[in-house]
Design an enzyme around this catalytic site. Structure first.
Site, short mmCIF file in Angstrom:
data_model
loop_
_atom_site.label_atom_id
_atom_site.label_comp_id
_atom_site.label_asym_id
_atom_site.label_seq_id
_atom_site.Cartn_x
_atom_site.Cartn_y
_atom_site.Cartn_z
N GLN A 249 0.93 -1.41 -0.24
CA GLN A 249 -0.19 0.27 0.05
C GLN A 249 0.85 1.12 0.15
O GLN A 249 1.71 1.23 0.77
CB GLN A 249 -0.74 -0.20 1.13
CG GLN A 249 -2.01 -0.85 1.08
CD GLN A 249 -2.83 -0.62 0.09
OE1 GLN A 249 -3.38 0.21 0.17
NE2 GLN A 249 -3.50 -1.65 -0.25
N TYR B 123 -6.31 -13.78 -2.89
CA TYR B 123 -5.78 -12.67 -3.47
C TYR B 123 -4.62 -12.06 -2.22
O TYR B 123 -4.57 -10.94 -1.53
CB TYR B 123 -6.02 -11.42 -4.29
CG TYR B 123 -7.35 -11.70 -5.11
CD1 TYR B 123 -7.09 -11.97 -6.47
CD2 TYR B 123 -8.70 -12.26 -4.35
CE1 TYR B 123 -8.18 -12.77 -7.18
CE2 TYR B 123 -9.81 -11.96 -5.58
CZ TYR B 123 -9.17 -12.92 -6.54
OH TYR B 123 -10.24 -12.76 -7.46
N GLU C 26 -2.91 -16.71 -3.87
CA GLU C 26 -1.82 -15.41 -4.51
C GLU C 26 -1.62 -16.20 -5.95
O GLU C 26 -0.74 -17.17 -5.87
CB GLU C 26 -1.04 -15.40 -3.70
CG GLU C 26 0.28 -14.25 -4.16
CD GLU C 26 -1.03 -13.31 -5.03
OE1 GLU C 26 -0.97 -12.31 -6.16
OE2 GLU C 26 -1.93 -12.34 -3.91
N ASP D 42 -9.18 -9.23 -1.44
CA ASP D 42 -8.48 -8.16 -1.64
C ASP D 42 -8.14 -8.64 -3.14
O ASP D 42 -6.94 -7.79 -3.68
CB ASP D 42 -7.46 -7.95 -0.71
CG ASP D 42 -6.82 -6.28 -1.00
OD1 ASP D 42 -7.82 -5.82 -1.28
OD2 ASP D 42 -5.77 -5.93 -0.44
N CYS E 25 -10.19 -1.78 -4.34
CA CYS E 25 -10.02 -0.32 -4.54
C CYS E 25 -11.02 0.40 -5.89
O CYS E 25 -10.08 1.39 -6.14
CB CYS E 25 -8.46 -0.66 -4.91
SG CYS E 25 -8.31 -1.72 -6.47
#
Length: 438
Positions: free
Chosen positions: A271, A300, A324, A368, A395
């Protein structure tokens, strides 16, 4: 009295006479950092403006269904307009600072309106009603992080990417263009990155790159900044390959389950806002409401930002299974979770089959996904697992809306929604949604 929007210092105005450019009345904000206007019945998405303004526009893109334009002269400004904190991201400039002319509180109101409207328009009326039952008439809110108001939303970014222009100066791409514009300032970047001196004709870094090079700068929470040029560690004034071998950085994140320590590849995902990791960890832990001994499926999972606190929350008797798609991110996660035997790290694409295989018996699912969202197939596989709770970190409001609609079809409704302004002066923001079976 008219107002000229802030523009890049080296921008040359178009040759068309100002009086030939159309004037429009600006309407509501829309997803993507622009506002909606109409010109002779045609929808025009206008950047660098604010709702309620009357502006003169320069059309930048003509399509059959809509046009795009920049506001190049403000005839009637909004009371929320302020001098741009980043003129080089103004009309004709680089992307990444499309709300730099908007007062910080108004930016959050803008994003809150976009979130509510996108959930209704794309998620459907049922999703919008579910959210309205939570938020009341005010609708969902996007809130700032601690310290941002005092700093005016500046200096928050700990990771930036630059491209080297033809003249050897570092810059960024012009919005929706392959052209690289050299920059003179980085107002959104952390001070440690600014002090590296990457910009300008006299930058000591110019010997490390060539036109077209990709430059990544990282200011971690612990240790010295790291600069990568075309993926290789670099040192100012020295050719690549002669610099330090360090390719990763260390991050420390306070959390409700104790201080969290990470090691992340310099080119890996993390981030960008200095306070974002802590904010997301706190929001996800609160939403998941885990108890010792429970089982979590995390999709994820990246370098393990959320995996580590989830593993601590469920304790030694609990279990966290991750999935992932990036092998490099999983390598980072292995370093970060090496002393947590209750975590099973999986490498592979998040698909309906892999979700069904890895999530059997899970109590909570945390996901995510990237900007495109999880998609209906993955969401259907998640709801088929019948977890007690789903925590969705998003997001992109449009992608979240589609995923919420798919979850609702699978019997899950939103019971919590938090908007976080992790990207001041841009149209981007983060959301954490909690879902339970209705």
């Amino acid at each position: 009295m008219t107002h000229q929007p802030d523009r890049p210092a080296d921008r040359t105005d178009e040759t068309a006479a100002e009086e030939e450019r159309p004037v429009v009345e600006v309407g509501a904000p829309a997803h993507g950092g622009h506002c909606v206007a109409r010109l002779d019945g045609r929808v025009v998405f206008v950047r660098h403006t604010l709702p309620g303004e009357r502006v003169r526009i320069a059309v930048t893109d003509r399509r059959s269904r809509f046009w795009r334009a920049d506001a190049v002269e403000v005839l009637e400004p909004s009371p929320d307009r302020v001098p741009s904190v980043w003129p080089e991201a103004g009309p004709g400039g680089v992307g990444g600072g499309e709300l730099a002319h908007v007062a910080l509180p108004a930016q959050r109101e803008w994003k809150s309106q976009v979130l509510a409207e996108t959930l209704r328009r794309i998620g459907g009326q049922q999703v919008a009603d579910d959210v309205a039952a939570l938020t009341g008439p005010a609708g969902p809110r996007v809130v700032g992080l601690p310290g941002d108001d005092e700093r005016g939303g500046l200096g928050t970014r700990t990771r930036i990417e630059l491209t080297v222009a033809r003249d050897g100066r570092a810059g960024m791409h012009r919005f929706r263009s392959h052209d690289v514009l050299p920059l003179t300032q980085l107002p959104l970047a952390d001070r440690a990155i600014v002090e590296l001196g990457l910009l300008g004709t006299d930058s000591p870094w110019r010997r490390t790159w060539h036109p077209g090079s990709r430059v990544e700068a990282v200011a971690p929470s612990e240790g010295e900044p790291l600069v990568l040029v075309d993926g290789e560690p670099a040192t100012p004034g020295r050719r690549r390959g002669k610099g330090p071998a360090r390719r990763s950085v260390r991050e420390v994140v306070p959390s409700p389950v104790g201080e969290l320590h990470y090691r992340v590849s310099g080119s890996g995902f993390w981030q960008v806002h200095r306070r974002a990791p802590e904010a997301l960890v706190r929001a996800v832990l609160a939403a998941a409401a885990l108890e010792p001994g429970q089982s979590v499926l995390e999709l994820y999972s990246g370098a393990g930002l959320l995996t580590l606190p989830l593993a601590r929350a469920v304790g030694e008797d609990g279990r966290v299974v991750t999935l992932e798609g990036s092998a490099s991110a999983v390598r980072d996660a292995r370093r970060n979770l090496h002393d947590h035997p209750n975590v099973a790290l999986g490498t592979g694409l998040v698909e309906p089959g892999t979700v069904a295989e890895g999530g059997q018996g899970c109590d909570v699912v945390v996901l995510d996904p990237p900007r495109a969202g999880a998609g209906a197939g993955v969401v259907e596989a998640i709801t088929a697992l019948s977890p007690a709770r789903i925590v969705h970190v998003a997001c992109d409001p449009a992608a979240l809306a589609r995923d919420l609609a798919a979850a609702r079809a699978g019997g899950y409704v939103v019971v919590g929604l938090e908007g976080l302004d992790l990207f001041p002066h841009t149209h981007h923001f983060e959301m954490v949604a909690t879902l339970e079976r209705r």
